[in-house]
Scaffold this active site. Structure first.
Site, PDB file in Angstrom:
ATOM      1  CG  HIS A  66      -1.987   1.000   1.241  1.00  0.00           C
ATOM      2  ND1 HIS A  66      -3.332   0.663   1.247  1.00  0.00           N
ATOM      3  CD2 HIS A  66      -1.948   2.345   1.253  1.00  0.00           C
ATOM      4  CE1 HIS A  66      -4.058   1.767   1.270  1.00  0.00           C
ATOM      5  NE2 HIS A  66      -3.248   2.804   1.278  1.00  0.00           N
ATOM      6  N   GLY A  73      -3.073  12.182  -1.114  1.00  0.00           N
ATOM      7  CA  GLY A  73      -3.564  13.466  -0.601  1.00  0.00           C
ATOM      8  C   GLY A  73      -4.508  14.179  -1.545  1.00  0.00           C
ATOM      9  CD  GLU A  75      -7.587  12.794   1.508  1.00  0.00           C
ATOM     10  OE1 GLU A  75      -6.409  13.075   1.771  1.00  0.00           O
ATOM     11  OE2 GLU A  75      -8.095  11.697   1.761  1.00  0.00           O
ATOM     12  CB  THR A 104      -9.103  10.948  -1.588  1.00  0.00           C
ATOM     13  OG1 THR A 104      -8.805  10.433  -0.305  1.00  0.00           O
ATOM     14  CG2 THR A 104     -10.435  11.680  -1.555  1.00  0.00           C
ATOM     15  CE1 TYR A 135      -8.849   6.079  -0.168  1.00  0.00           C
ATOM     16  CE2 TYR A 135     -10.208   7.934   0.477  1.00  0.00           C
ATOM     17  CZ  TYR A 135      -9.151   7.091   0.718  1.00  0.00           C
ATOM     18  OH  TYR A 135      -8.393   7.278   1.840  1.00  0.00           O
ATOM     19  CG  HIS A 200      -9.656   3.671   2.521  1.00  0.00           C
ATOM     20  ND1 HIS A 200      -8.632   4.453   3.031  1.00  0.00           N
ATOM     21  CD2 HIS A 200     -10.802   4.216   3.000  1.00  0.00           C
ATOM     22  CE1 HIS A 200      -9.149   5.409   3.785  1.00  0.00           C
ATOM     23  NE2 HIS A 200     -10.463   5.300   3.785  1.00  0.00           N
ATOM     24  CG  ASP A 289      -1.721   5.157   3.684  1.00  0.00           C
ATOM     25  OD1 ASP A 289      -1.691   5.352   2.452  1.00  0.00           O
ATOM     26  OD2 ASP A 289      -2.685   5.487   4.397  1.00  0.00           O
TER      27      ASP A 289
HETATM   28 ZN    ZN Z   1      -6.472   4.361   2.561  1.00  0.00          ZN
END
Ligand code: ZN
Length: 403
Positions: A66, A73, A75, A104, A135, A200, A289
């Site tokens: 991952h 980012g 967001e 995202t 996502y 996620h 992550d």
């Molecule tokens: Zn995630």
């Protein structure tokens, strides 16, 4: 890239394969481990680089399932887009195999650039793969379908990180998750790849309910589902443990930095609990992550603060576990062999004859000291010896530049 014709003989390595093998020599040629044994003689009439490891632990290169290779980012406005990762972000962390993904932001970022970055890292010396999607549902893909992406695009091995139980998700229904999981499963069969749906999981109260419902109402095997971030709350972690026991789903914890008053468990705490409670060990993996944005939201869903994930947290977590008294051979699999099993990468995550020569030599506090990927040194004595093409080398005094 330096040719693979250098043969390396590592002498007196304390090998954790991840099972402890004791003090052994290990012979590496053409990117593969070709022999493990005592007192191996260097092959004659060829150039051999003999390295005395002097009893230091030799472990498989870490496998990170991952990583936001092109940066996560976005967001918190356009300036919150995290920059792409460089080779040494991974190599210095002891990560020799990674799976890149979008999060995202599947709007300003693309699968095309993700695949390109994975291919770039392969040129630079790492083993790099991708999850297609992000996502969002329907997922962003390269060829127009998840199934075609997995079957036809070499680095793509499954879909992720599809978001569930999160205000940033597409609020997928059970049927949408089922269809996506089925595409992954069938494409995995057709291609011989993992065919995994890497999910996620957000802070939402629904937790893992969608995965339970999908398993209850379909013929899909548990191995298709790989939910991550399950240590973000103790409650979610309990759900994940129950799912691993009852259904055989392998769950993933994230090695994120845990702040005070954090509702989550650190990856080290999660792994410690997993071991102490006798939960099924092969059903747990750990990822970083890396280059993901770690936003902290307020009650209104607004970003209150931001941090960036780093692959270094994997090795830090490993070192923390060893410092707590865990045996290296007991905790390594969560970062190596268990991950390689989920990703169905048979030559990764372990040290064995015929396996890829992805190796890490650890220092006295289980810190990453030397890293070899595909038989080639990327890191020696904690410093990079190979850098990505746009990474600046540390400033060398005039007159001492490398030629
Ligand atoms: Zn995630």
């Amino acid at each position: 890239m330096k040719s693979l014709d250098v043969i390396t003989l590592l002498r007196r390595a304390e090998i954790y394969a991840p099972d402890p093998l004791g003090a052994r020599d290990i012979l590496i040629a053409a990117g593969k481990v070709v022999a493990i044994g005592r007192d191996i003689e260097p092959p004659r009439n060829v150039e051999v680089d003999v390295v005395d490891v002097a009893g230091a632990p030799l472990v498989p290169g870490l496998v990170d399932a991952h990583v936001h290779l092109t940066g996560g980012g976005g967001e918190s406005g356009p300036s919150s887009r995290v920059p792409p990762m460089a080779l040494t972000d991974l190599s210095l962390a002891g990560v020799t195999t990674c799976v890149g993904l979008l999060g995202t932001d599947t709007t300003t970022r693309s699968i095309e650039s993700l695949v390109a970055r994975a291919l770039g890292l392969r040129h630079e010396g790492l083993s790099a793969f991708c999850w297609t999607g992000g996502y969002e549902i329907p997922p962003r893909t390269l060829t127009g379908s998840v199934r075609r992406d997995i079957v036809f695009v070499d680095p793509i091995i499954g879909a992720g990180e599809i978001a569930i139980s999160d205000h940033r998700s597409s609020q997928p229904t059970k049927d949408e998750i089922l269809r996506l999981a089925a595409d992954c499963h069938v494409a995995g069969m057709m291609s011989g790849k993992a065919g995994v749906l890497h999910l996620h999981v957000g802070d939402g109260e629904r937790g893992l309910a969608l995965i339970r419902a999908a398993l209850e109402t379909s013929e899909l095997p548990a191995s298709v589902f790989h939910p991550t971030h399950v240590n973000r709350q103790q409650r979610l972690f309990e759900e994940a443990a129950a799912l691993a026991v009852a259904s055989g789903v392998t769950v993933d914890v994230t090695a994120f930095p845990v702040e005070e008053n954090d509702p989550g468990l650190s990856a080290a705490d999660a792994i410690t609990q997993w071991i102490e409670r006798g939960l099924p060990r092969t059903r747990l993996t750990c990822s970083s992550d890396g280059a993901g944005c770690l936003p902290v939201f307020d009650a209104e869903g607004r970003v209150a603060s931001m941090d960036v994930g780093s692959p270094r947290t994997l090795a830090d977590t490993l070192a923390t576990l060893v410092a707590r008294g865990h045996r290296l051979g007991d905790v390594l699999p969560f970062f190596t062999s268990h991950v390689a099993a989920v990703l169905r990468l048979a030559t990764k995550g372990s040290i064995r004859v015929g396996g890829d020569a992805d190796l890490v030599i650890l220092g006295p506090r289980a810190e990453v000291r030397d890293v070899m990927a595909g038989g080639r040194w990327l890191v020696r004595e904690g410093a990079p010896v190979v850098r990505g093409p746009f990474e600046k080398a540390a400033r060398v005094p005039r007159g001492e530049e490398e030629s």
